[in-house]
Design a protein around this motif. Structure first.
Motif, PDB file in Angstrom:
ATOM      1  N   LEU A   5    -114.457  75.896  -8.555  1.00 21.90           N
ATOM      2  CA  LEU A   5    -113.960  75.299  -9.798  1.00 21.90           C
ATOM      3  C   LEU A   5    -114.584  73.931 -10.044  1.00 21.90           C
ATOM      4  CD1 LEU A   5    -110.144  76.181  -9.617  1.00 21.90           C
ATOM      5  CD2 LEU A   5    -111.963  77.406 -10.837  1.00 21.90           C
ATOM      6  N   LEU A   6    -115.033  73.728 -11.284  1.00 18.62           N
ATOM      7  CA  LEU A   6    -115.604  72.440 -11.671  1.00 18.62           C
ATOM      8  C   LEU A   6    -114.586  71.588 -12.437  1.00 18.62           C
ATOM      9  CD1 LEU A   6    -119.170  73.566 -12.842  1.00 18.62           C
ATOM     10  CD2 LEU A   6    -118.464  72.649 -10.604  1.00 18.62           C
ATOM     11  N   GLU A   7    -113.428  72.143 -12.699  1.00 21.23           N
ATOM     12  CA  GLU A   7    -112.318  71.411 -13.334  1.00 21.23           C
ATOM     13  C   GLU A   7    -111.026  72.130 -12.993  1.00 21.23           C
ATOM     14  OE1 GLU A   7    -111.794  73.197 -17.780  1.00 21.23           O
ATOM     15  OE2 GLU A   7    -113.466  71.803 -17.532  1.00 21.23           O
ATOM     16  N   ARG A   8    -109.932  71.476 -13.263  1.00 19.45           N
ATOM     17  CA  ARG A   8    -108.629  72.106 -12.973  1.00 19.45           C
ATOM     18  C   ARG A   8    -108.403  73.270 -13.922  1.00 19.45           C
ATOM     19  NH1 ARG A   8    -103.614  71.946 -15.129  1.00 19.45           N
ATOM     20  NH2 ARG A   8    -101.849  72.276 -13.697  1.00 19.45           N
ATOM     21  N   ILE A   9    -108.065  74.423 -13.351  1.00 22.62           N
ATOM     22  CA  ILE A   9    -107.725  75.610 -14.143  1.00 22.62           C
ATOM     23  C   ILE A   9    -106.286  75.986 -13.802  1.00 22.62           C
ATOM     24  CG2 ILE A   9    -108.269  78.017 -14.686  1.00 22.62           C
ATOM     25  CD1 ILE A   9    -110.492  76.132 -15.484  1.00 22.62           C
ATOM     26  N   GLU A  10    -105.439  76.008 -14.819  1.00 19.71           N
ATOM     27  CA  GLU A  10    -104.024  76.299 -14.600  1.00 19.71           C
ATOM     28  C   GLU A  10    -103.843  77.622 -13.867  1.00 19.71           C
ATOM     29  OE1 GLU A  10     -99.866  76.233 -17.198  1.00 19.71           O
ATOM     30  OE2 GLU A  10    -101.805  75.859 -18.146  1.00 19.71           O
ATOM     31  N   LYS A  11    -102.998  77.605 -12.864  1.00 16.58           N
ATOM     32  CA  LYS A  11    -102.647  78.756 -12.035  1.00 16.58           C
ATOM     33  C   LYS A  11    -103.788  79.209 -11.106  1.00 16.58           C
ATOM     34  CE  LYS A  11     -99.268  80.541 -15.335  1.00 16.58           C
ATOM     35  NZ  LYS A  11     -98.850  81.702 -16.178  1.00 16.58           N
ATOM     36  N   LEU A  12    -104.898  78.455 -11.110  1.00 16.16           N
ATOM     37  CA  LEU A  12    -105.998  78.796 -10.199  1.00 16.16           C
ATOM     38  C   LEU A  12    -106.226  77.717  -9.155  1.00 16.16           C
ATOM     39  CD1 LEU A  12    -108.912  80.479 -12.236  1.00 16.16           C
ATOM     40  CD2 LEU A  12    -107.403  81.500 -10.518  1.00 16.16           C
ATOM     41  N   GLY A  13    -106.449  76.487  -9.622  1.00 11.65           N
ATOM     42  CA  GLY A  13    -106.726  75.407  -8.682  1.00 11.65           C
ATOM     43  C   GLY A  13    -107.335  74.211  -9.374  1.00 11.65           C
ATOM     44  N   THR A  14    -107.849  73.275  -8.582  1.00  8.38           N
ATOM     45  CA  THR A  14    -108.432  72.049  -9.128  1.00  8.38           C
ATOM     46  C   THR A  14    -109.899  71.935  -8.721  1.00  8.38           C
ATOM     47  OG1 THR A  14    -108.097  69.668  -9.368  1.00  8.38           O
ATOM     48  CG2 THR A  14    -107.766  70.630  -7.158  1.00  8.38           C
ATOM     49  N   ILE A  15    -110.533  70.836  -9.074  1.00 13.43           N
ATOM     50  CA  ILE A  15    -111.965  70.656  -8.834  1.00 13.43           C
ATOM     51  C   ILE A  15    -112.309  70.859  -7.353  1.00 13.43           C
ATOM     52  CG2 ILE A  15    -113.855  68.970  -8.865  1.00 13.43           C
ATOM     53  CD1 ILE A  15    -112.591  67.717 -11.312  1.00 13.43           C
ATOM     54  N   GLY A  16    -113.324  71.676  -7.130  1.00 14.40           N
ATOM     55  CA  GLY A  16    -113.808  71.901  -5.772  1.00 14.40           C
ATOM     56  C   GLY A  16    -113.166  73.061  -5.047  1.00 14.40           C
ATOM     57  N   ASP A  17    -112.077  73.597  -5.576  1.00 15.74           N
ATOM     58  CA  ASP A  17    -111.420  74.734  -4.924  1.00 15.74           C
ATOM     59  C   ASP A  17    -112.276  75.994  -5.052  1.00 15.74           C
ATOM     60  OD1 ASP A  17    -109.325  73.106  -4.312  1.00 15.74           O
ATOM     61  OD2 ASP A  17    -107.934  73.936  -5.781  1.00 15.74           O
ATOM     62  N   VAL A  18    -112.330  76.752  -3.989  1.00 19.28           N
ATOM     63  CA  VAL A  18    -113.007  78.051  -4.012  1.00 19.28           C
ATOM     64  C   VAL A  18    -111.922  79.114  -4.142  1.00 19.28           C
ATOM     65  CG1 VAL A  18    -114.447  79.690  -2.747  1.00 19.28           C
ATOM     66  CG2 VAL A  18    -114.914  77.219  -2.582  1.00 19.28           C
ATOM     67  N   ALA A  26    -114.671  85.707 -14.762  1.00 21.50           N
ATOM     68  CA  ALA A  26    -115.703  84.756 -14.343  1.00 21.50           C
ATOM     69  C   ALA A  26    -116.919  84.835 -15.258  1.00 21.50           C
ATOM     70  CB  ALA A  26    -116.105  85.037 -12.905  1.00 21.50           C
ATOM     71  N   ARG A  27    -117.412  86.032 -15.490  1.00 24.61           N
ATOM     72  CA  ARG A  27    -118.646  86.204 -16.274  1.00 24.61           C
ATOM     73  C   ARG A  27    -118.455  85.865 -17.746  1.00 24.61           C
ATOM     74  NH1 ARG A  27    -119.175  91.365 -13.382  1.00 24.61           N
ATOM     75  NH2 ARG A  27    -120.648  91.114 -11.666  1.00 24.61           N
ATOM     76  N   ASN A  28    -117.298  86.206 -18.310  1.00 25.82           N
ATOM     77  CA  ASN A  28    -117.087  86.036 -19.753  1.00 25.82           C
ATOM     78  C   ASN A  28    -116.497  84.699 -20.152  1.00 25.82           C
ATOM     79  OD1 ASN A  28    -117.993  88.705 -20.128  1.00 25.82           O
ATOM     80  ND2 ASN A  28    -115.923  89.518 -19.832  1.00 25.82           N
ATOM     81  N   PHE A  29    -115.875  83.992 -19.194  1.00 26.51           N
ATOM     82  CA  PHE A  29    -115.220  82.743 -19.572  1.00 26.51           C
ATOM     83  C   PHE A  29    -115.587  81.556 -18.677  1.00 26.51           C
ATOM     84  CE2 PHE A  29    -111.499  79.862 -19.291  1.00 26.51           C
ATOM     85  CZ  PHE A  29    -111.548  79.363 -20.584  1.00 26.51           C
ATOM     86  N   LEU A  30    -115.306  81.654 -17.399  1.00 24.03           N
ATOM     87  CA  LEU A  30    -115.468  80.505 -16.509  1.00 24.03           C
ATOM     88  C   LEU A  30    -116.919  80.064 -16.353  1.00 24.03           C
ATOM     89  CD1 LEU A  30    -112.916  81.474 -13.707  1.00 24.03           C
ATOM     90  CD2 LEU A  30    -112.598  79.836 -15.569  1.00 24.03           C
ATOM     91  N   LEU A  31    -117.806  80.991 -16.045  1.00 21.23           N
ATOM     92  CA  LEU A  31    -119.211  80.622 -15.808  1.00 21.23           C
ATOM     93  C   LEU A  31    -119.928  80.162 -17.077  1.00 21.23           C
ATOM     94  CD1 LEU A  31    -120.220  83.411 -13.259  1.00 21.23           C
ATOM     95  CD2 LEU A  31    -119.460  81.065 -12.786  1.00 21.23           C
ATOM     96  N   PRO A  32    -119.848  80.907 -18.203  1.00 20.23           N
ATOM     97  CA  PRO A  32    -120.560  80.448 -19.410  1.00 20.23           C
ATOM     98  C   PRO A  32    -120.029  79.143 -19.981  1.00 20.23           C
ATOM     99  CG  PRO A  32    -119.197  82.359 -19.907  1.00 20.23           C
ATOM    100  CD  PRO A  32    -119.220  82.229 -18.424  1.00 20.23           C
ATOM    101  N   ASN A  33    -118.750  78.833 -19.726  1.00 22.10           N
ATOM    102  CA  ASN A  33    -118.160  77.588 -20.230  1.00 22.10           C
ATOM    103  C   ASN A  33    -118.261  76.444 -19.224  1.00 22.10           C
ATOM    104  OD1 ASN A  33    -116.905  78.157 -22.972  1.00 22.10           O
ATOM    105  ND2 ASN A  33    -116.044  79.835 -21.778  1.00 22.10           N
ATOM    106  N   LYS A  34    -119.033  76.681 -18.162  1.00 21.42           N
ATOM    107  CA  LYS A  34    -119.303  75.666 -17.127  1.00 21.42           C
ATOM    108  C   LYS A  34    -118.022  75.109 -16.503  1.00 21.42           C
ATOM    109  CE  LYS A  34    -123.709  74.396 -19.230  1.00 21.42           C
ATOM    110  NZ  LYS A  34    -124.553  73.306 -19.793  1.00 21.42           N
ATOM    111  N   LYS A  35    -117.077  75.986 -16.331  1.00 20.95           N
ATOM    112  CA  LYS A  35    -115.840  75.599 -15.670  1.00 20.95           C
ATOM    113  C   LYS A  35    -115.871  75.949 -14.180  1.00 20.95           C
ATOM    114  CE  LYS A  35    -113.022  76.195 -19.843  1.00 20.95           C
ATOM    115  NZ  LYS A  35    -112.565  74.787 -19.963  1.00 20.95           N
TER     116      LYS A  35
END
Length: 224
Positions: A5-18, A26-35
């Motif tokens: 994670l490059l930023e905090r994502i609700e219900k997932l984690g915060t910066i640096g969490d794997v 991941a492919r449709n939202f997180l990766l293309p939006n650089k999150k």
């Protein structure tokens, strides 16, 4: 898929969490939006080398969002909609509607910031969360009414929906009574008064008997 994670994502984690997420998310939202980044060895090293900068930039954005939020938090917007007598909207209030009206106040938000838990399909007041930053959220109020006058009543705490139901029930009760009456029949207290008046005007049983016997006596005299 495992991601960083490059930023905090609700219900997932915060910066640096794997964390592990569905491939499509991941492919449709997180990766293309650089999150986030794919959690491979190369990206882990790249992230660690840039962690300090990434966290500093995130803090700056959060500070700016918090300042922006001071002008947005608590804002009330009014949306005029047609509805049935029960308060059900003909359609629903969409995120786009909220964004357009909110931006008229200078809020400067986009659709991705509006967290609408469920579609708004009735009249009333609704709290809606606006995520200005992954770590900064504010709440606005959406006032859905049939007219500006009703919107003002709702704003002042009047339960317009309850009043509508009361009116509808009263109307239905009157209609129900009317449907049980025969043509010319009078309802309620007026019916009781009409019955009393009729009783007073009606001839007594003795008078009726006398009236029935009179023609018989005349006929006997005529025969004699």
């Amino acid at each position: 898929m495992d991601i960083i994670l490059l930023e905090r994502i609700e219900k997932l984690g915060t910066i640096g969490d794997v964390v592990t997420v569905k491939d499509g998310y991941a492919r449709n939202f997180l990766l293309p939006n650089k999150k986030a980044l794919r959690a491979n060895e190369t990206n882990k090293k790249v992230f660690e080398a840039n962690r300090e900068r990434i966290e500093a930039e995130n803090k700056e954005r959060a500070t700016a969002a918090a300042k922006h939020g001071e002008n947005v938090d608590g804002t009330q917007i009014v949306l005029i909609r047609a509805s049935s007598n029960s308060g059900q909207l003909y359609g629903s209030v969409a995120v786009r509607d909220i964004v357009e009206e909110l931006n008229k106040t200078g809020a400067d938000v986009d659709k991705s910031m509006v967290i609408l838990e469920r579609p708004i399909k009735t009249l009333g007041l609704f709290d809606v969360r606006i995520a200005l930053h992954p770590e900064v959220s504010v709440t606005i109020q959406v006032n859905v009414a049939r007219s500006e006058d009703e919107a003002e009543l709702q704003k002042d705490g009047v339960d317009v929906m309850a009043q509508m139901f009361d009116t509808e029930e009263a109307t239905g009760f009157v209609e129900k009574i009317d449907r049980t009456l025969e043509p010319g029949e009078i309802a309620g207290e007026d019916a009781e008064e009409a019955e009393e008046a009729t009783a007073e005007e009606a001839p007594s049983e003795d008078a009726e008997a006398a009236a029935d016997e009179a023609p018989a006596e005349e006929d006997s005299e005529a025969t004699a």
